[in-house]
Design a protein around this motif. Structure first.
Motif, PDB file in Angstrom:
ATOM      1  N   GLN A 157       0.760  -1.108  -0.084  1.00 24.85           N
ATOM      2  CA  GLN A 157       0.039   0.169   0.072  1.00 24.85           C
ATOM      3  C   GLN A 157       0.770   1.136   0.128  1.00 24.85           C
ATOM      4  O   GLN A 157       0.565   2.091  -0.808  1.00 24.85           O
ATOM      5  N   GLU A 158       1.956   1.055   0.795  1.00 27.21           N
ATOM      6  CA  GLU A 158       2.665   2.553   0.856  1.00 27.21           C
ATOM      7  C   GLU A 158       3.597   2.696  -0.361  1.00 27.21           C
ATOM      8  O   GLU A 158       3.679   3.770  -0.813  1.00 27.21           O
ATOM      9  N   ARG A 161       1.122   4.191  -2.959  1.00 29.39           N
ATOM     10  CA  ARG A 161       1.113   5.573  -2.554  1.00 29.39           C
ATOM     11  C   ARG A 161       2.075   6.417  -3.069  1.00 29.39           C
ATOM     12  O   ARG A 161       2.214   7.506  -3.584  1.00 29.39           O
ATOM     13  N   ASP A 165       2.464   9.590  -6.020  1.00 26.08           N
ATOM     14  CA  ASP A 165       2.955  10.954  -5.749  1.00 26.08           C
ATOM     15  C   ASP A 165       4.195  11.218  -6.734  1.00 26.08           C
ATOM     16  O   ASP A 165       4.822  12.293  -6.463  1.00 26.08           O
TER      17      ASP A 165
END
Length: 267
Positions: A157-158, A161, A165
């Motif tokens: 998940q990180e 993310r 970005d």
């Protein structure tokens, strides 16, 4: 300690060891080239598990004429009518070559099965045929190594993310990747079923813990090297020749050619 997450490996430790292992990979490459060996390395795992970064480090200093990465797109309409393994067979190495599969025929056991891109019958047929197919490769003399990169849901998940970005890595994130978040357990069951059928003694799976990318890269490369009977091949003796004396050549004036502007002058 068992069950305790290891600290992230520092660059101070990582970078020298990576260079040492990459030097060994060059020795492996020369052994493959001179002996006519054929090496296939399969990289599988969840999205954002670190496969691509590891492949990049494996291939970084290798000769692209010897070692190549295969990352096939979705099959064409014609390929859909072929035997499932057919388009992968075309990518197998000839003598003196290394092929790194960034995902492989195991697509059928993973994304195709979970996302419904193949029928249940096609999936079951794959699970029956895959061990036979790989045994044939091994009987043919191909060296086959299979690595599964295992990442936790929190770390995946990180990484997703971070890709959202980062404009230089945004291309790595697809709608299919995001869909995998909602199907975590389905992919887990598919992986478990795949291992039951295809983790055979002739072609075992090796699981790489990849929450720490640096550790994963070093562990995978070190393991690969440890499984192969390579040895250092003495390089040919080379000597730079003396530069001959000028015979009167004059370089054309610079204004007759178009040069790239000096972008660095304004930095």
């Amino acid at each position: 300690m068992a069950g305790k997450k290891a600290a992230t490996l520092s660059r101070k430790v990582y970078e020298p060891e990576l260079l040492r292992l990459q030097t060994e990979l060059v020795k492996l490459q020369e052994w493959v080239r001179t002996t006519g060996a054929r090496l296939v390395v399969i990289f599988e795992g969840r999205d954002a598990a670190g496969k691509g970064g590891t492949i990049k480090r494996v291939a970084e200093h290798l000769n692209p004429r010897v070692a190549r990465t295969v990352a096939l797109p979705k099959p064409t309409e014609r390929q859909r009518t072929q035997w499932y393994f057919q388009r992968y067979v075309e990518q197998l190495p000839a003598a003196g070559e290394i092929v790194l599969f960034d995902r492989s025929w195991y697509n059928r056991a993973g994304v195709e099965h979970v996302m419904g891109f193949c029928t249940k019958e096609e999936y079951q047929l794959f699970l029956r045929q895959c061990p036979q197919f790989e045994r044939m490769l091994i009987e043919e003399g191909i060296l086959l190594r299979k690595y599964w990169f295992s990442v936790s849901d929190a770390v995946q998940q990180e990484r997703f993310r971070q890709r959202l970005d980062d404009p230089t890595r945004r291309w790595k994130l697809s709608p299919m990747d995001l869909e995998s978040i909602t199907r975590w357990e389905a992919y887990s069951r598919a992986k478990d079923e795949m291992l039951v059928h295809t983790d055979v003694s002739e072609a075992p799976w090796y699981v790489v813990e990849s929450d720490d990318k640096r550790r994963a890269r070093l562990n995978m490369i070190a393991h690969l090297l440890s499984t192969l009977p390579y040895h250092e091949v003495p390089p040919p003796v080379l000597k730079l020749p003396a530069r001959p004396a000028s015979t009167g050549y004059v370089r054309p004036p610079r204004d007759l050619q178009t040069y790239v502007p000096d972008h660095t002058a304004g930095l």
